[in-house]
Design an enzyme around this catalytic site. Sequence first.
Site, PDB file in Angstrom:
ATOM      1  N   ASP A 192       0.850  -1.191   0.000  1.00 36.03           N
ATOM      2  CA  ASP A 192       0.000   0.000   0.000  1.00 36.03           C
ATOM      3  C   ASP A 192       0.887   1.243   0.000  1.00 36.03           C
ATOM      4  O   ASP A 192       0.998   1.947   1.009  1.00 36.03           O
ATOM      5  CB  ASP A 192      -0.925  -0.024   1.224  1.00 36.03           C
ATOM      6  CG  ASP A 192      -1.880  -1.218   1.205  1.00 36.03           C
ATOM      7  OD1 ASP A 192      -2.302  -1.622   0.097  1.00 36.03           O
ATOM      8  OD2 ASP A 192      -2.202  -1.757   2.277  1.00 36.03           O
ATOM      9  N   LYS A 246       1.033  -8.167  -2.072  1.00 34.59           N
ATOM     10  CA  LYS A 246      -0.416  -7.942  -2.190  1.00 34.59           C
ATOM     11  C   LYS A 246      -0.660  -6.571  -2.831  1.00 34.59           C
ATOM     12  O   LYS A 246      -0.216  -5.548  -2.321  1.00 34.59           O
ATOM     13  CB  LYS A 246      -1.084  -7.982  -0.811  1.00 34.59           C
ATOM     14  CG  LYS A 246      -2.601  -7.866  -0.910  1.00 34.59           C
ATOM     15  CD  LYS A 246      -3.254  -8.044   0.443  1.00 34.59           C
ATOM     16  CE  LYS A 246      -3.325  -6.772   1.235  1.00 34.59           C
ATOM     17  NZ  LYS A 246      -4.224  -5.750   0.692  1.00 34.59           N
ATOM     18  N   LYS A 293     -10.868  -7.500  -3.816  1.00 37.88           N
ATOM     19  CA  LYS A 293     -12.093  -7.802  -3.047  1.00 37.88           C
ATOM     20  C   LYS A 293     -13.343  -7.673  -3.920  1.00 37.88           C
ATOM     21  O   LYS A 293     -14.229  -6.871  -3.663  1.00 37.88           O
ATOM     22  CB  LYS A 293     -12.207  -6.887  -1.823  1.00 37.88           C
ATOM     23  CG  LYS A 293     -11.054  -7.036  -0.839  1.00 37.88           C
ATOM     24  CD  LYS A 293     -11.291  -6.223   0.426  1.00 37.88           C
ATOM     25  CE  LYS A 293     -10.141  -6.327   1.397  1.00 37.88           C
ATOM     26  NZ  LYS A 293      -8.899  -5.649   0.972  1.00 37.88           N
ATOM     27  N   PHE A 294     -13.408  -8.516  -4.947  1.00 33.75           N
ATOM     28  CA  PHE A 294     -14.550  -8.462  -5.866  1.00 33.75           C
ATOM     29  C   PHE A 294     -15.854  -8.747  -5.118  1.00 33.75           C
ATOM     30  O   PHE A 294     -15.926  -9.637  -4.266  1.00 33.75           O
ATOM     31  CB  PHE A 294     -14.382  -9.487  -6.994  1.00 33.75           C
ATOM     32  CG  PHE A 294     -13.176  -9.237  -7.858  1.00 33.75           C
ATOM     33  CD1 PHE A 294     -12.953  -7.988  -8.434  1.00 33.75           C
ATOM     34  CD2 PHE A 294     -12.273 -10.252  -8.120  1.00 33.75           C
ATOM     35  CE1 PHE A 294     -11.843  -7.759  -9.250  1.00 33.75           C
ATOM     36  CE2 PHE A 294     -11.160 -10.040  -8.935  1.00 33.75           C
ATOM     37  CZ  PHE A 294     -10.944  -8.788  -9.495  1.00 33.75           C
ATOM     38  N   PRO A 329     -22.814 -12.521  -9.835  1.00 33.30           N
ATOM     39  CA  PRO A 329     -21.901 -13.628 -10.152  1.00 33.30           C
ATOM     40  C   PRO A 329     -21.216 -13.518 -11.514  1.00 33.30           C
ATOM     41  O   PRO A 329     -20.004 -13.735 -11.615  1.00 33.30           O
ATOM     42  CB  PRO A 329     -22.820 -14.858 -10.076  1.00 33.30           C
ATOM     43  CG  PRO A 329     -23.860 -14.468  -9.080  1.00 33.30           C
ATOM     44  CD  PRO A 329     -24.103 -12.994  -9.303  1.00 33.30           C
ATOM     45  N   GLN A 345      -6.864  -0.079  11.963  1.00 32.93           N
ATOM     46  CA  GLN A 345      -7.230  -1.465  12.277  1.00 32.93           C
ATOM     47  C   GLN A 345      -7.794  -1.528  13.696  1.00 32.93           C
ATOM     48  O   GLN A 345      -7.280  -0.897  14.598  1.00 32.93           O
ATOM     49  CB  GLN A 345      -6.008  -2.383  12.174  1.00 32.93           C
ATOM     50  CG  GLN A 345      -5.382  -2.447  10.795  1.00 32.93           C
ATOM     51  CD  GLN A 345      -6.198  -3.256   9.799  1.00 32.93           C
ATOM     52  OE1 GLN A 345      -7.410  -3.462   9.991  1.00 32.93           O
ATOM     53  NE2 GLN A 345      -5.579  -3.692   8.731  1.00 32.93           N
ATOM     54  N   GLY A 405       1.216  -4.652   6.087  1.00 30.29           N
ATOM     55  CA  GLY A 405       1.530  -3.475   5.286  1.00 30.29           C
ATOM     56  C   GLY A 405       2.310  -2.438   6.062  1.00 30.29           C
ATOM     57  O   GLY A 405       3.536  -2.462   6.114  1.00 30.29           O
TER      58      GLY A 405
HETATM   59  O1  C5P Z   1      -1.116  -1.680   6.837  1.00 27.84           O
HETATM   60  P1  C5P Z   1      -1.812  -2.913   7.344  1.00 27.84           P
HETATM   61  O2  C5P Z   1      -0.853  -3.957   7.871  1.00 27.84           O
HETATM   62  O3  C5P Z   1      -2.930  -2.586   8.280  1.00 27.84           O
HETATM   63  O4  C5P Z   1      -2.449  -3.538   6.020  1.00 27.84           O
HETATM   64  C1  C5P Z   1      -3.363  -4.609   6.031  1.00 27.84           C
HETATM   65  C2  C5P Z   1      -3.776  -4.915   4.627  1.00 27.84           C
HETATM   66  O5  C5P Z   1      -4.717  -5.984   4.639  1.00 27.84           O
HETATM   67  C3  C5P Z   1      -4.431  -3.766   3.880  1.00 27.84           C
HETATM   68  O6  C5P Z   1      -3.934  -3.788   2.548  1.00 27.84           O
HETATM   69  C4  C5P Z   1      -5.914  -4.088   3.880  1.00 27.84           C
HETATM   70  O7  C5P Z   1      -6.543  -3.695   2.708  1.00 27.84           O
HETATM   71  C5  C5P Z   1      -5.916  -5.616   3.966  1.00 27.84           C
HETATM   72  N1  C5P Z   1      -7.080  -6.235   4.608  1.00 27.84           N
HETATM   73  C6  C5P Z   1      -7.498  -5.918   5.882  1.00 27.84           C
HETATM   74  N2  C5P Z   1      -8.593  -6.549   6.436  1.00 27.84           N
HETATM   75  C7  C5P Z   1      -9.240  -7.496   5.745  1.00 27.84           C
HETATM   76  C8  C5P Z   1      -8.815  -7.833   4.451  1.00 27.84           C
HETATM   77  C9  C5P Z   1      -7.710  -7.187   3.920  1.00 27.84           C
HETATM   78  O8  C5P Z   1      -6.884  -5.080   6.540  1.00 27.84           O
HETATM   79  N3  C5P Z   1     -10.241  -8.165   6.303  1.00 27.84           N
END
Ligand code: C5P
Length: 243
Positions: free
Chosen positions: A19, A40, A69-70, A74, A202, A222
């Site tokens: 990211d 990713k 994340k589609f 369907p 988060q 990330g």
């Molecule tokens: O920077 P960080 O470690 O928080 O990044 C987490 C990554 O995981 C981000 O790219 C986010 O889009 C992805 N992600 C998430 N939660 C989910 C699915 C994917 O944080 N349930």
Amino acid sequence: MSKRRWDKVPEDRLILALDVEPEDARDSIRELAPHIGIFKIGGRLFTALGPQVVEWVHEAGRKVFLDLKFHDIPATTAGSVRYAARLKVWGLTVHASGGFAMMKEAQAAAREEARKLGTSKPIIFGVTVLTSFSKSDLSSVGVSGSTESQVRRLAALARKAGLDGIVASGQEIGTVRKAAGPRMLIGVPGIRPDEGKKKDDQKRIMTPEKAAALGADYLIVGRPILEAHDRVRIISNIKRAFR
Ligand code: C5P
């Protein structure tokens, strides 16, 4: 002891969430490719740069986890998955809340396209509840039960639809394992090496050691890496969680 699927294919189990700003993407790939097996690529970078960013990772000899994340009807989702398969990505994501038919068609499209191309089928992960979601975020979109029960419901649905894996927070690894069975791969974002420190957006976070011990197959990380002063050092610290 039953063999996990990453034992057969020795994948690197740390996935870097790339990211970064588009102008920094190529340098970050070059810098981190010696240390990271799977990059990713999310909606931000893909929207800015398109398929060339996938090519840059492949040129560096690494795999791509296309995290777009589609979530659509369907047929549209299946169409997107077909094009992702043509990009020869290692894995991709769909929202499990897109439903049974959407997930089933996505998997069928990936299988068919890979067969036509003679390549391996992209691994499809179902995203359950975003790790940035709290219980009140969930109820604000009309889900009245607990986060855990929603994760359980979506993981079971993804399993029924034949997906390969689930993305869920560390706190739900046990719930997902029970609902999705022993063969489903579990990818865990929301990893923070030092619990209690910076969470960013988060809400359901966990340390790499704890997530690995609870049975995460892949750690998706990330900002803790990208914002670190010494990225390589933090990568090797995180990888140690799997030893
Ligand atoms: O920077 P960080 O470690 O928080 O990044 C987490 C990554 O995981 C981000 O790219 C986010 O889009 C992805 N992600 C998430 N939660 C989910 C699915 C994917 O944080 N349930």
